[in-house]
Design a protein around this motif. Structure first.
Motif, short mmCIF file in Angstrom:
data_model
loop_
_atom_site.label_atom_id
_atom_site.label_comp_id
_atom_site.label_asym_id
_atom_site.label_seq_id
_atom_site.Cartn_x
_atom_site.Cartn_y
_atom_site.Cartn_z
N ARG A 79 -8.26 4.16 -13.01
CA ARG A 79 -8.95 5.38 -12.58
C ARG A 79 -9.77 5.96 -13.73
NH1 ARG A 79 -6.46 7.29 -7.90
NH2 ARG A 79 -4.43 6.34 -7.46
N SER A 95 -4.90 9.37 -4.04
CA SER A 95 -3.48 9.70 -4.20
C SER A 95 -3.22 10.42 -5.53
CB SER A 95 -2.63 8.44 -4.08
OG SER A 95 -2.86 7.58 -5.16
N ASP A 98 -12.60 4.76 -9.19
CA ASP A 98 -11.36 4.01 -9.42
C ASP A 98 -11.46 2.67 -8.70
OD1 ASP A 98 -10.77 4.44 -6.68
OD2 ASP A 98 -9.55 6.19 -7.09
N ARG A 135 -11.75 5.73 5.91
CA ARG A 135 -10.50 6.50 5.87
C ARG A 135 -10.71 7.93 6.36
NH1 ARG A 135 -10.27 4.50 0.34
NH2 ARG A 135 -8.90 2.70 0.17
N1 UDP Z 1 -6.58 0.73 -3.14
C1 UDP Z 1 -6.67 -0.49 -2.51
N2 UDP Z 1 -5.62 -0.92 -1.75
C2 UDP Z 1 -4.50 -0.19 -1.56
C3 UDP Z 1 -4.41 1.06 -2.21
C4 UDP Z 1 -5.47 1.49 -2.99
O1 UDP Z 1 -7.66 -1.20 -2.66
O2 UDP Z 1 -3.58 -0.65 -0.87
C5 UDP Z 1 -7.70 1.21 -3.97
C6 UDP Z 1 -8.43 2.37 -3.31
O3 UDP Z 1 -9.51 1.90 -2.53
C7 UDP Z 1 -8.91 3.16 -4.51
C8 UDP Z 1 -7.84 2.90 -5.58
O4 UDP Z 1 -7.18 1.71 -5.19
O5 UDP Z 1 -10.15 2.63 -4.97
C9 UDP Z 1 -6.86 4.03 -5.74
O6 UDP Z 1 -6.31 4.34 -4.48
P1 UDP Z 1 -5.30 5.57 -4.26
O7 UDP Z 1 -4.07 5.32 -5.03
O8 UDP Z 1 -6.02 6.82 -4.54
O9 UDP Z 1 -4.85 5.43 -2.77
P2 UDP Z 1 -5.45 6.01 -1.43
O10 UDP Z 1 -5.92 7.40 -1.68
O11 UDP Z 1 -6.57 5.06 -1.10
O12 UDP Z 1 -4.29 5.90 -0.50
#
Ligand code: UDP
Length: 253
Positions: free
Chosen positions: A94, A100, A175, A219
């Motif tokens: 990130r 998240s 990220d 999403r």
């Molecule tokens: N991400 C992904 N696959 C997953 C979870 C996350 O490719 O199963 C990627 C997501 O697209 C983002 C980054 O990892 O670019 C961080 O994701 P985050 O933890 O914020 O999760 P989210 O909000 O997508 O649930």
């Protein structure tokens, strides 16, 4: 026409046995899922765009000396990759708070982080891919301490490469997530970048407008995912000829 042997079917990709030992054919589907597959749709053309974009990023990484599983693209939806043992972690890097992390820590989305932060989630759909620490990873034997050093180094090199590449086309890399594969060469093992790098696995914001050009469009119901991914592909000059109206998948022998 002889069918390839299916090895694994995931949410966005299917893996088939490759033409030679140690190779796999990775087929990009049009299926989009979010929130651990609670939200689902089929987005025509997504697989083609992700195949082209992942080829572009992985080829670039290979060229600058960051090892990946990518060998070559076979057609609009398939690429040949090196078979590897997937480390059961999602490695997230990130640069700005979002998703998240923003929720968990109460940091406004888009806030620049003091430095890139690497996080790990344990790959288990039933558990919803929980966040884990290096302590968990070492204690449960998912990767050794030495592996973890290599994984962080790989992840940060991917981050530097992708951030610069994106910046060059007016995109901020918020990220991204990568997966890591283990390959064996004689008595040695090596870690390489595996899976895919695409707008499905990255957060990409237009530098000027802040417009989201990634899976958050799906999403969060922000508009057309195909338009967003097409914009990314256009900026990198990797537009497939039929991105918006791809023909149905055909598996070549
Ligand atoms: N991400 C992904 N696959 C997953 C979870 C996350 O490719 O199963 C990627 C997501 O697209 C983002 C980054 O990892 O670019 C961080 O994701 P985050 O933890 O914020 O999760 P989210 O909000 O997508 O649930």
């Amino acid at each position: 026409m002889a069918r390839r042997k299916k090895i694994y079917e995931g949410k966005a990709k299917t893996l088939y046995e490759g033409p030679e030992p140690g190779t796999i054919v990775q087929y990009f589907k049009d299926d989009a899922t979010a929130f651990n597959a609670e939200k689902k749709d089929v987005i025509e053309g997504k697989g083609v765009l992700n195949n082209m974009l992942s080829e572009f990023f992985m080829t670039g990484l290979n060229t600058v000396g960051v090892p990946t599983h990518f060998i070559k693209r076979l057609n609009m939806r398939e690429q040949l990759v090196r078979a590897c043992e997937i480390v059961p972690l999602e490695v997230i890097v990130r640069n700005y708070a979002a998703g998240s992390m923003s929720k968990r820590l109460g940091i406004e989305e888009g806030t620049q982080l003091p430095r890139p932060i690497v996080e790990y989630c344990y790959k288990d759909d039933k558990l919803g891919d929980p966040l884990v620490s290096e302590e968990h990873i070492a204690a449960f034997g998912w990767a050794s301490q030495h592996d973890m050093d290599d994984i962080v180094a790989l992840a940060l090199r991917v981050n530097d490469y992708l951030s610069g590449l994106m910046y060059g086309v007016g995109i901020k890399l918020i990220d991204f997530k990568i997966e890591i594969g283990r390959v064996y060469e004689g008595d040695f093992q090596r870690l390489i970048v595996a899976d895919e790098i695409s707008p499905d696995s990255c957060r990409l914001w237009d530098i000027e407008t802040g417009e989201k050009l990634d899976k958050d469009v799906f999403r969060r119901d922000l508009g057309s995912l195909t338009d967003a991914y097409t914009e990314v592909a256009k900026r990198f000059g990797v537009m497939p000829k039929q991105a918006t109206h791809p023909t149905k998948p055909t598996l070549i022998n």
